[in-house]
Design an enzyme around this catalytic site. Structure first.
Site, PDB file in Angstrom:
ATOM      1  N   TYR A  24      79.552  80.625  32.428  1.00 54.34           N
ATOM      2  CA  TYR A  24      78.847  80.767  31.156  1.00 54.34           C
ATOM      3  C   TYR A  24      77.622  79.862  31.107  1.00 54.34           C
ATOM      4  O   TYR A  24      76.533  80.273  30.683  1.00 54.34           O
ATOM      5  CB  TYR A  24      79.782  80.429  29.991  1.00 54.34           C
ATOM      6  CG  TYR A  24      79.099  80.504  28.652  1.00 54.34           C
ATOM      7  CD1 TYR A  24      78.974  81.715  27.969  1.00 54.34           C
ATOM      8  CD2 TYR A  24      78.546  79.368  28.067  1.00 54.34           C
ATOM      9  CE1 TYR A  24      78.315  81.791  26.750  1.00 54.34           C
ATOM     10  CE2 TYR A  24      77.886  79.435  26.846  1.00 54.34           C
ATOM     11  CZ  TYR A  24      77.782  80.645  26.197  1.00 54.34           C
ATOM     12  OH  TYR A  24      77.118  80.713  24.998  1.00 54.34           O
ATOM     13  N   SER A 106      72.641  75.247  18.050  1.00 55.10           N
ATOM     14  CA  SER A 106      72.612  76.706  17.980  1.00 55.10           C
ATOM     15  C   SER A 106      73.520  77.193  16.849  1.00 55.10           C
ATOM     16  O   SER A 106      74.580  76.611  16.590  1.00 55.10           O
ATOM     17  CB  SER A 106      73.091  77.301  19.301  1.00 55.10           C
ATOM     18  OG  SER A 106      73.241  78.701  19.201  1.00 55.10           O
ATOM     19  N   GLN A 127      68.833  76.125  15.261  1.00 51.54           N
ATOM     20  CA  GLN A 127      68.395  77.390  15.848  1.00 51.54           C
ATOM     21  C   GLN A 127      69.123  78.536  15.169  1.00 51.54           C
ATOM     22  O   GLN A 127      70.355  78.584  15.149  1.00 51.54           O
ATOM     23  CB  GLN A 127      68.691  77.423  17.343  1.00 51.54           C
ATOM     24  CG  GLN A 127      68.296  78.733  18.014  1.00 51.54           C
ATOM     25  CD  GLN A 127      69.141  79.031  19.246  1.00 51.54           C
ATOM     26  OE1 GLN A 127      70.270  78.577  19.349  1.00 51.54           O
ATOM     27  NE2 GLN A 127      68.578  79.782  20.185  1.00 51.54           N
ATOM     28  N   TYR A 129      70.003  82.454  15.064  1.00 55.32           N
ATOM     29  CA  TYR A 129      70.050  83.821  15.554  1.00 55.32           C
ATOM     30  C   TYR A 129      70.079  84.720  14.332  1.00 55.32           C
ATOM     31  O   TYR A 129      70.913  84.556  13.454  1.00 55.32           O
ATOM     32  CB  TYR A 129      71.279  84.050  16.425  1.00 55.32           C
ATOM     33  CG  TYR A 129      71.092  83.592  17.846  1.00 55.32           C
ATOM     34  CD1 TYR A 129      70.454  84.401  18.769  1.00 55.32           C
ATOM     35  CD2 TYR A 129      71.558  82.357  18.267  1.00 55.32           C
ATOM     36  CE1 TYR A 129      70.282  83.997  20.079  1.00 55.32           C
ATOM     37  CE2 TYR A 129      71.395  81.938  19.574  1.00 55.32           C
ATOM     38  CZ  TYR A 129      70.749  82.759  20.477  1.00 55.32           C
ATOM     39  OH  TYR A 129      70.576  82.358  21.779  1.00 55.32           O
ATOM     40  N   ARG A 164      74.411  89.826  31.529  1.00 58.99           N
ATOM     41  CA  ARG A 164      74.937  88.593  32.120  1.00 58.99           C
ATOM     42  C   ARG A 164      76.140  88.887  33.014  1.00 58.99           C
ATOM     43  O   ARG A 164      77.285  88.532  32.719  1.00 58.99           O
ATOM     44  CB  ARG A 164      75.260  87.565  31.029  1.00 58.99           C
ATOM     45  CG  ARG A 164      74.008  87.192  30.237  1.00 58.99           C
ATOM     46  CD  ARG A 164      74.225  86.088  29.231  1.00 58.99           C
ATOM     47  NE  ARG A 164      73.030  85.933  28.407  1.00 58.99           N
ATOM     48  CZ  ARG A 164      72.936  85.117  27.363  1.00 58.99           C
ATOM     49  NH1 ARG A 164      73.963  84.366  27.029  1.00 58.99           N
ATOM     50  NH2 ARG A 164      71.823  85.043  26.674  1.00 58.99           N
ATOM     51  N   HIS A 274      64.275  82.222  27.900  1.00 57.02           N
ATOM     52  CA  HIS A 274      65.701  82.032  27.601  1.00 57.02           C
ATOM     53  C   HIS A 274      66.464  81.570  28.842  1.00 57.02           C
ATOM     54  O   HIS A 274      67.624  81.926  29.052  1.00 57.02           O
ATOM     55  CB  HIS A 274      66.308  83.322  27.044  1.00 57.02           C
ATOM     56  CG  HIS A 274      67.328  83.084  25.966  1.00 57.02           C
ATOM     57  ND1 HIS A 274      67.042  83.166  24.634  1.00 57.02           N
ATOM     58  CD2 HIS A 274      68.632  82.759  26.024  1.00 57.02           C
ATOM     59  CE1 HIS A 274      68.114  82.917  23.915  1.00 57.02           C
ATOM     60  NE2 HIS A 274      69.108  82.660  24.748  1.00 57.02           N
TER      61      HIS A 274
END
Length: 374
Positions: A24, A106, A127, A129, A164, A274
């Site tokens: 991860y 985040s 941050q 999203y 990913r 990113h």
């Protein structure tokens, strides 16, 4: 002395955390080509040493968004940060306050904004999203503000989830599923597992409050994607109207929309691909940086990340137009390797690397690095 470089910390971190956690943290997307290109492109930036410059007094002070930070780098947001090492968010926030550098949490972290109150000092960034529901958006912003976060960072480079593939092979799921394979990996890392058991399973704590929201996409279980929308210009304008502090747009590579963001009231642009985790065909962020600088002129603050592994890389980014550099993986390798001491060690390692290189190049400030481009 035994771990003087990021590669040393990476090796120790890999030995201390389960394989699925390592995948991860360390992976990009696709074949990891964008991730690799970030590093290759940074390595290609050459700097010219200086001779006969005499003694010089270094000044690392770095003004940004109304604050004077002690160093020109900070701690970038990483989703599920506490998965890498239990308690990572608090460790990193405290290290940032001690070093007087920014710490960015985040909205996909394992601590909610209110869990961080009291750990941030004046150094907290949040941050976001982008949630599609405007009421949830306003509530998340208010929670961040009330917890003491000073800067809002809106992520604009995740219009859809990336594949990913390394994470898929590692059987990483959200919500978490403890398969026999995952259980075995945890058993092989007893220190991590014991601390994890003491603290409970990591969750997306910021989003738990909204868990009853229904997914607009059947089969979507990840609460982050249930809530998230693809932001547009109207969304950015709404954020500017709703947040009364510094606003940063994170994920800029294309110079074309950069000035429009500034004209709309965005206070700083964050040049990033990113970390190679979204589009495997994306250009290296360091190669995009000069064009973004040219597009917005000399006065708009530019923040940079993607592929940074050393103080040398920080100076390379500053030389090519950045005002500030953020590192995500590096600090998480540090806490996975040594816990709270690892976060402080990364700060010291990067500072020592920069100090040495500045001496070699005859620089008194890191922001003068442009003059030494080869």
């Amino acid at each position: 002395m035994s771990h003087p470089s990021l590669d040393d910390l990476k090796r120790r971190a890999k030995r201390r955390i389960p394989h699925f956690v390592w995948e991860y943290l360390d992976s990009g997307t696709g074949e990891d080509l964008a991730h690799q290109r970030n590093q290759t492109a940074l390595d290609a930036v050459q700097m010219m040493p200086d001779v006969l410059g005499g003694e010089a007094e270094l000044d690392m002070t770095s003004p940004l968004l109304g604050r004077d930070y002690a160093l020109p780098f900070g701690i970038a947001p990483v989703g599920m940060s506490g998965l890498m090492w239990p308690g990572a968010e608090h460790m990193l926030a405290r290290a940032a306050v001690e070093a007087n550098i920014p710490f960015c949490l985040s909205s996909m972290a394992t601590q909610a904004p209110e869990d961080m109150a009291g750990h941030l000092g004046e150094n907290g960034w949040y941050q976001l999203y982008t949630p599609g529901d405007p009421d949830i958006r306003r509530d998340m912003i208010a929670r961040a503000r009330d917890a003491g976060f000073k800067v809002l960072v809106v992520t604009i480079d995740v219009p859809v989830a990336s594949r990913r593939e390394r994470q898929r092979r590692a059987d990483i799921r959200q919500p978490a599923v403890i398969t026999p394979r995952i259980a075995l990996q945890c058993a092989l890392r007893p220190r991590w597992s014991l601390l994890r058991l003491q603290r409970g399973m990591p969750t997306l704590a910021s989003l738990a409050k909204y868990a009853d929201v229904k997914s607009p996409r059947p089969g979507t279980d990840h609460i982050g994607y249930v809530l998230r929308t693809r932001p547009d210009w109207d969304y950015l304008k709404a954020l500017r109207d709703e947040w009364d502090g510094p606003l940063v747009a994170k994920g800029v590579l294309d110079p074309a929309p950069a000035q429009r963001m500034v004209d709309m009231g965005v206070d700083a642009l964050w040049v990033s691909n990113h970390g190679g985790r979204q589009l495997d065909a994306a250009p290296p962020a360091i190669e995009a940086l000069p064009a973004v600088r040219d597009a917005v002129g000399p006065d708009v603050p530019l923040i940079f990340d993607s592929g940074v592994r050393s103080g040398t890389d920080i100076l390379r980014a500053l030389a090519l137009g950045a005002d500030f550099v953020m590192l995500g993986r590096a600090f998480h390798y540090g806490v996975a390797a040594f816990g709270a001491k690892g976060a402080a060690h990364v700060v010291q390692m990067l500072t020592d690397s920069m100090t040495c290189d500045m001496g070699q190049m005859g620089l008194t400030t890191p922001h003068a690095a442009k003059a030494r481009l080869a």
